[in-house]
Design a protein around this motif. Structure first.
Motif, short mmCIF file in Angstrom:
data_model
loop_
_atom_site.label_atom_id
_atom_site.label_comp_id
_atom_site.label_asym_id
_atom_site.label_seq_id
_atom_site.Cartn_x
_atom_site.Cartn_y
_atom_site.Cartn_z
N ASN A 226 0.81 -1.21 0.00
CA ASN A 226 0.00 0.00 0.00
C ASN A 226 0.85 1.27 0.00
O ASN A 226 0.36 2.35 0.32
N ASP A 227 2.10 1.13 -0.38
CA ASP A 227 3.01 2.26 -0.53
C ASP A 227 3.55 2.21 -1.96
O ASP A 227 4.30 1.30 -2.31
N GLU A 228 3.15 3.18 -2.77
CA GLU A 228 3.52 3.14 -4.19
C GLU A 228 5.02 3.07 -4.41
O GLU A 228 5.49 2.48 -5.38
N SER A 229 5.79 3.66 -3.51
CA SER A 229 7.25 3.65 -3.67
C SER A 229 7.86 2.29 -3.34
O SER A 229 9.02 2.03 -3.67
N GLN A 230 7.09 1.41 -2.66
CA GLN A 230 7.63 0.12 -2.25
C GLN A 230 6.81 -1.07 -2.77
O GLN A 230 7.16 -2.22 -2.52
N LYS A 231 5.75 -0.77 -3.49
CA LYS A 231 4.85 -1.82 -3.97
C LYS A 231 5.58 -2.86 -4.82
O LYS A 231 5.34 -4.07 -4.71
N ALA A 232 6.50 -2.40 -5.66
CA ALA A 232 7.24 -3.32 -6.54
C ALA A 232 8.09 -4.29 -5.73
O ALA A 232 8.29 -5.44 -6.14
N TRP A 233 8.61 -3.84 -4.59
CA TRP A 233 9.38 -4.73 -3.73
C TRP A 233 8.49 -5.89 -3.27
O TRP A 233 8.86 -7.06 -3.37
N ALA A 234 7.32 -5.51 -2.75
CA ALA A 234 6.40 -6.52 -2.21
C ALA A 234 5.92 -7.48 -3.28
O ALA A 234 5.74 -8.67 -3.03
N GLU A 235 5.71 -6.96 -4.47
CA GLU A 235 5.21 -7.81 -5.56
C GLU A 235 6.28 -8.74 -6.11
O GLU A 235 5.97 -9.63 -6.90
#
Length: 337
Positions: A226-235
């Motif tokens: 739920n943080d656009e700057s970190q979403k790619a990490w989680a995905e």
């Protein structure tokens, strides 16, 4: 007579004002404002009791010791079982006799003397790279982190951080110091880099290809998604729950205690009871993606999508008994060096 009448009027006015002033509760909190302030507002709306909060990142026990019997603190909110036990060991809290809390918080997640109580659970997960590893097998256990096949592929924060100390403490409780030390040596040999950063940084490292597995708490995945700057990490990772065919996944907690010299004891107990109730437990689940400790309270939709898992049933009080031993083992294997 006029003086007596005037005094009586003043006393009559002062009494309600004093009663109103007493309708407050003072909280010292390690938990961040965004998480707890909505609950405090709801509590005030329901009870009329004002919540005054002092936020801190560290030094809570030291502050209470310095203030002594003159401390204004009523309720203490903190993260990790080690910090709760520290407050109890230093005689900075008092027991709370509440049937409401007893019914809401399972025995595994509260002190035998009722000196501290868990509010939320978080699992200590292993994250795996979607591209390079995929979902880990159902039988994956924490012990597997020491296997040679993961050499140079694991990232974690400092071994001395309370989250990792609690995990190691649980390993000692289950397997003893000697076996746990051998395991720690194996995990250290498999690290892709020197332990550093926070739990989110480990998932970022997986995204960047620095490692294939990362150790981290479950709620961070929800926060990153739920943080656009970190979403790619989680995905870039799968969340895995180790120990499903062994002792279960290690869970830690956030929790609360009543300060030893709480000046607003009755209001403090009301707040503590509220925080273990359905409404606050649901808010914890939705806002920070943690697991409610009260049975029957729904997880957030996102957390529920990660699936059910078997958690370690070892009492957190038992885990805390081995924290000193866990720190000693970390030093002996020079885990952070």
């Amino acid at each position: 007579m006029k003086k007596l009448l005037a005094s009586a009027i003043l006393l009559g006015l002062a009494a309600p004002q004093a009663a109103m002033a007493a309708e407050e509760v003072n909280v010292y909190s390690y938990r961040q404002p965004f998480l707890v302030e909505p609950m405090f507002k709801e509590f005030t709306a329901e009870t009329g009791i004002k919540v005054n909060v002092k936020f801190a990142k560290e030094g809570l026990a030291e502050k209470l010791q310095q203030e002594g019997e003159y401390s204004p603190a009523d309720v203490l909110l903190t993260t990790d079982i080690s910090r709760l036990v520290e407050l109890a060991d230093k005689k900075l809290v008092q027991s709370v006799d509440s049937k409401v809390i007893e019914q809401n918080v399972p025995a595994q997640f509260r002190d035998n003397e009722d000196e501290w109580f868990a509010l939320t659970m978080r699992a200590r997960n292993v994250y795996s790279s979607r591209d390079r590893v995929g979902k880990l097998p159902a039988e994956f256990d924490y012990k597997d982190l020491a296997k040679p096949e993961w050499k140079g592929k694991i990232c974690t924060r400092s071994g001395k951080h309370p989250y990792n100390i609690s995990l190691v403490s649980s390993m000692i409780a289950h397997y003893g110091e000697a076996e746990t030390k051998t395991w720690l040596e194996g995990v250290k040999a498999n690290l892709a880099r020197k332990p550093q950063g926070n739990d989110r940084a480990q998932v970022k490292a997986v995204k960047e290809g620095l490692c294939d597995l990362a150790i981290g708490n479950s709620y961070y995945l929800g926060n990153m998604l739920n943080d656009e700057s970190q979403k790619a990490w989680a995905e870039s990772v799968y969340i895995n729950f180790p120990g499903q065919q062994a002792n279960g996944t290690h869970v830690n907690v956030s929790g609360m205690a009543m300060a030893k010299y709480a000046p607003n004891k009755a209001n403090a107990q009301k707040l503590m009871e509220f925080l273990t109730g359905d409404k606050a437990q649901h808010m914890y689940a939705e806002v920070n993606y943690e697991y409610p400790v009260k049975e029957g309270v729904a997880r957030s939709e996102l957390v529920a999508s990660w699936g059910d898992f078997k958690s370690d049933t070892l009492s957190l009080e038992k885990v805390a008994e081995y924290h000193t031993a866990a720190i000693k083992l970390m030093d002996e294997v020079k885990f952070d060096l």
